[in-house]
Motif scaffolding. Structure first.
Motif, PDB file in Angstrom:
ATOM      1  N   GLU A  19       0.831  -1.205   0.000  1.00  0.00           N
ATOM      2  CA  GLU A  19       0.000   0.000   0.000  1.00  0.00           C
ATOM      3  C   GLU A  19       0.866   1.256   0.000  1.00  0.00           C
ATOM      4  O   GLU A  19       0.618   2.205  -0.749  1.00  0.00           O
ATOM      5  CB  GLU A  19      -0.915   0.003   1.223  1.00  0.00           C
ATOM      6  CG  GLU A  19      -1.814   1.228   1.313  1.00  0.00           C
ATOM      7  CD  GLU A  19      -2.634   1.241   2.585  1.00  0.00           C
ATOM      8  OE1 GLU A  19      -2.118   0.794   3.629  1.00  0.00           O
ATOM      9  OE2 GLU A  19      -3.792   1.684   2.542  1.00  0.00           O
ATOM     10  N   VAL A  22       2.637   1.751  -3.422  1.00  0.00           N
ATOM     11  CA  VAL A  22       1.751   2.319  -4.446  1.00  0.00           C
ATOM     12  C   VAL A  22       1.488   3.795  -4.155  1.00  0.00           C
ATOM     13  O   VAL A  22       1.414   4.618  -5.072  1.00  0.00           O
ATOM     14  CB  VAL A  22       0.441   1.517  -4.535  1.00  0.00           C
ATOM     15  CG1 VAL A  22      -0.554   2.204  -5.469  1.00  0.00           C
ATOM     16  CG2 VAL A  22       0.717   0.101  -5.039  1.00  0.00           C
ATOM     17  N   GLY A  61      -4.014   0.510  -7.388  1.00  0.00           N
ATOM     18  CA  GLY A  61      -3.911  -0.661  -6.536  1.00  0.00           C
ATOM     19  C   GLY A  61      -4.622  -1.875  -7.070  1.00  0.00           C
ATOM     20  O   GLY A  61      -4.896  -2.820  -6.334  1.00  0.00           O
ATOM     21  N   PRO A 100       0.255  -6.323   2.299  1.00  0.00           N
ATOM     22  CA  PRO A 100      -0.396  -5.068   1.970  1.00  0.00           C
ATOM     23  C   PRO A 100      -1.801  -5.001   2.551  1.00  0.00           C
ATOM     24  O   PRO A 100      -2.367  -5.990   2.980  1.00  0.00           O
ATOM     25  CB  PRO A 100      -0.467  -5.121   0.440  1.00  0.00           C
ATOM     26  CG  PRO A 100      -0.666  -6.579   0.165  1.00  0.00           C
ATOM     27  CD  PRO A 100       0.145  -7.307   1.225  1.00  0.00           C
ATOM     28  N   VAL A 103      -5.673  -0.954  -1.195  1.00  0.00           N
ATOM     29  CA  VAL A 103      -5.208   0.392  -1.484  1.00  0.00           C
ATOM     30  C   VAL A 103      -6.241   1.204  -2.243  1.00  0.00           C
ATOM     31  O   VAL A 103      -6.004   2.364  -2.542  1.00  0.00           O
ATOM     32  CB  VAL A 103      -3.897   0.358  -2.304  1.00  0.00           C
ATOM     33  CG1 VAL A 103      -2.818  -0.307  -1.494  1.00  0.00           C
ATOM     34  CG2 VAL A 103      -4.083  -0.369  -3.625  1.00  0.00           C
ATOM     35  N   ASP A 104      -7.391   0.624  -2.547  1.00  0.00           N
ATOM     36  CA  ASP A 104      -8.414   1.374  -3.256  1.00  0.00           C
ATOM     37  C   ASP A 104      -9.738   0.663  -3.056  1.00  0.00           C
ATOM     38  O   ASP A 104      -9.803  -0.545  -3.096  1.00  0.00           O
ATOM     39  CB  ASP A 104      -8.091   1.446  -4.762  1.00  0.00           C
ATOM     40  CG  ASP A 104      -8.948   2.456  -5.490  1.00  0.00           C
ATOM     41  OD1 ASP A 104     -10.101   2.111  -5.796  1.00  0.00           O
ATOM     42  OD2 ASP A 104      -8.477   3.576  -5.744  1.00  0.00           O
ATOM     43  N   ALA A 107     -10.608  -1.914  -5.583  1.00  0.00           N
ATOM     44  CA  ALA A 107      -9.610  -2.952  -5.830  1.00  0.00           C
ATOM     45  C   ALA A 107     -10.265  -4.182  -6.403  1.00  0.00           C
ATOM     46  O   ALA A 107     -11.290  -4.626  -5.930  1.00  0.00           O
ATOM     47  CB  ALA A 107      -8.873  -3.309  -4.539  1.00  0.00           C
TER      48      ALA A 107
END
Length: 322
Positions: A19, A22, A61, A100, A103-104, A107
């Motif tokens: 994460e 990115v 991500g 991780p 991250v979005d 995803a």
């Protein structure tokens, strides 16, 4: 614009999770001041391939970064001297198994899949990338689009109250053109469905633009059996991609090109209007019908999925490309 590598930037070595890595990539792009298209063009000047749609997935991500993409991206951002550092930092995360987090919110792969990939201890970056691609492809949250049967189609509405125009009988079904095609909105003369951008979402999506501006991109229909098709785009620089109707928060209805065509949407293409008019509605089960947003006639208006209605902005002409 800040100089690349100056004190205070979020460099690759500071990242302890995927994460954070990115996020550092996104920060690098922000500091470069360049758009996705400009980065793609800069890479091309160096003889490198940096497809903006793929880059958007990495920075969002949704895709693990490949070493060659990382290098091309960092060099395009003006940080060529640290390209190897970025690649080595990503490989270090893989070697030490830094887990991780998502991250979005959009995803498209489960977090646990990437965790397992990062835990693999292998000596070669090629093996890491190959296994990552294979695992992500196999485990991506998929729609049930692999069946080629027509059960439940029959010209009826999709799930969720998508009621749409009645399909013409099979005896008058107009043959869809083979090879390259144009998909033209009836409400917008001279426009074709192609790639473009909309406010609030970085990756490319389906929009209407003047037909003369779509080259060198090509549109093809991939038969799936009966009246079902995938809409496939091909660009000599970016390769192939197929349209997928999105259903995530804030992006529901947008149509995004996906390289993994087996995960793309399945369109039921139904003739409408007089026989031979080449006019169709394009429906995705449970998500309604393709439509021009707001029935607008202007260029760069999004082409989206909406509840099916017998209205002109839900109708498209499909004909051979010139």
């Amino acid at each position: 614009m800040a100089a690349m590598g100056e004190k205070g930037d979020s460099g690759p070595q500071q990242a302890t999770t995927a994460e954070e890595f990115v996020a550092a990539l996104r920060d690098l792009k922000e500091r470069s001041g360049l758009t996705y298209r400009q980065l793609e063009e800069r890479a091309a000047e160096r003889g490198e391939v940096l497809a903006r749609s793929t880059l958007a997935e990495v920075l969002g991500g949704r895709r693990a970064p490949r070493p060659e993409l990382l290098g091309a991206f960092v060099r395009a951002c003006g940080d060529a001297g640290r390209a190897d550092e970025w690649i080595e930092a990503w490989e270090a995360l893989a070697r030490k198994g830094a887990g991780p987090t998502a991250v979005d919110e959009r995803a498209r792969f489960p977090v646990n899949v990437l965790v397992n990939i990062l835990r693999l201890r292998v000596p070669s970056r090629v093996v890491v990338v190959a296994m990552a691609v294979a695992a992500l492809t196999a485990a991506v949250t998929a729609w049930s689009v692999l069946s080629t049967g027509d059960a439940g189609d029959g010209g009826k509405a999709g799930n969720g109250g998508d009621g749409g125009p009645a399909a013409a009988s099979a005896s008058v079904w107009p043959r869809l053109p083979g090879g390259r095609v144009q998909i033209r909105p009836v409400v917008a003369d001279g426009m074709c469905v192609t790639d473009g951008r909309v406010r609030g979402y970085e990756p490319l999506v389906a929009v209407q633009r003047p037909c003369g501006e779509t080259a060198p991109q090509e549109t093809l229909l991939e038969p799936l059996g009966g009246s079902n098709y995938r809409i496939r785009w091909y660009h000599p620089d970016h390769g192939r991609a197929c349209l997928k109707a999105l259903d995530g928060t804030a992006v529901a209805g947008l149509l995004e090109p996906w390289e993994a065509c087996d995960q793309a949407s399945r369109f039921h293409i139904e003739p409408t209007g007089a026989d031979g008019s080449r006019r169709y509605t394009l429906r995705v089960e449970g998500q309604g019908c393709m439509a021009v947003k707001g029935a607008a006639k202007t260029a760069n208006t999004a082409v989206v999925m909406r509840p099916c209605e017998a209205k002109p902005h839900h109708v498209f002409v499909i004909e051979p490309a010139p």
